[in-house]
Design an enzyme around this catalytic site. Sequence first.
Site, mmCIF file in Angstrom:
data_model
loop_
_atom_site.group_PDB
_atom_site.id
_atom_site.type_symbol
_atom_site.label_atom_id
_atom_site.label_comp_id
_atom_site.label_asym_id
_atom_site.label_seq_id
_atom_site.Cartn_x
_atom_site.Cartn_y
_atom_site.Cartn_z
ATOM 1 N N ARG A 178 28.352 -9.085 -33.093
ATOM 2 C CA ARG A 178 27.876 -8.646 -31.776
ATOM 3 C C ARG A 178 26.424 -9.056 -31.511
ATOM 4 N NH1 ARG A 178 30.578 -2.653 -30.757
ATOM 5 N NH2 ARG A 178 32.743 -3.281 -31.138
ATOM 6 N N ASP A 203 26.793 7.534 -19.553
ATOM 7 C CA ASP A 203 26.987 6.749 -20.770
ATOM 8 C C ASP A 203 25.675 6.048 -21.078
ATOM 9 O OD1 ASP A 203 29.769 5.769 -22.309
ATOM 10 O OD2 ASP A 203 28.063 4.417 -22.590
#
Length: 295
Positions: free
Chosen positions: A46, A147
Amino acid sequence: MTERLKSESSKEFNFNSRDFDRVRELIYKRAGISLADSKQEMVYSRLARRLRATGLTSFTEYLNRLEGDHDSQEWEAFTNALTTNLTSFFREEHHFPILAEHVKKCATPVSIWCSASSTGEEPYSIAMTLCEAFGTMRPPAQIIATDIDTNVLNTAAKGVYNADRIEKLSQERVRKFFLKGKGAQEGLVRVRQELRDLITFKQLNLLADSWPVSGEFDAIFCRNVMIYFDKPTQGKILKKFAPLMKSDALLFAGHSENFLYVTDELKLKGKTVYELAKSRAASRPSVSHLHKGSL
């Protein structure tokens, strides 16, 4: 060992245990996420994308820059890259009938906080449940969905999904709550405007000292996010949830999360649903005497 060295040498960027430890420390301080040893390959995959995006050639250089520049945009990208967002409509379905029965007994307008909303399937499932519970597409309710990952919040706010995301929903729910795309939008669905109007999406880091939410909630959803935090971090977050809960409010947790030995603020009601401990609820003034802050 030879095979492992060969595999590591074939990687585009060198990534050793020291780099991994630095990443673990940074993401823990930033977002409270505790990365297990087994996540090293995931982290490499990632963050290698961030090295390519920034034009840097080593993890050491990237992490030095991250720590030294305090670049808010890159910190955001770093956090987004390491945040896992696995969700679906009506995930852990047993919670939603409990929510429906609960809100019918609440004073209106009902207020709900979805604290780890990911790409939006959870808050939209909450919204559908409210519509069904009150028998209207415009129920007397407000939902705040938060979030830490700004990318998923953008997706959630748009309310557009691949059609396969709603395959498990009943045809009645599909017809009532979604619009199917045509032409260039074939294969996509969009959540109806009435549901989107019920929800306010905001960026929020549960580890932050203060949260951009106020007032008291009838229910808080914090599902499948605490598993990424250690026990002290879980306790800190749960302690901050309690003052934001009405005396009869419910806290919905994920199926693998157990808060019984983390905090004395809450007690288990059943099926990973928690409520304020009696001593805590009894010490609260009635809702009618409390200032109701805005969402």
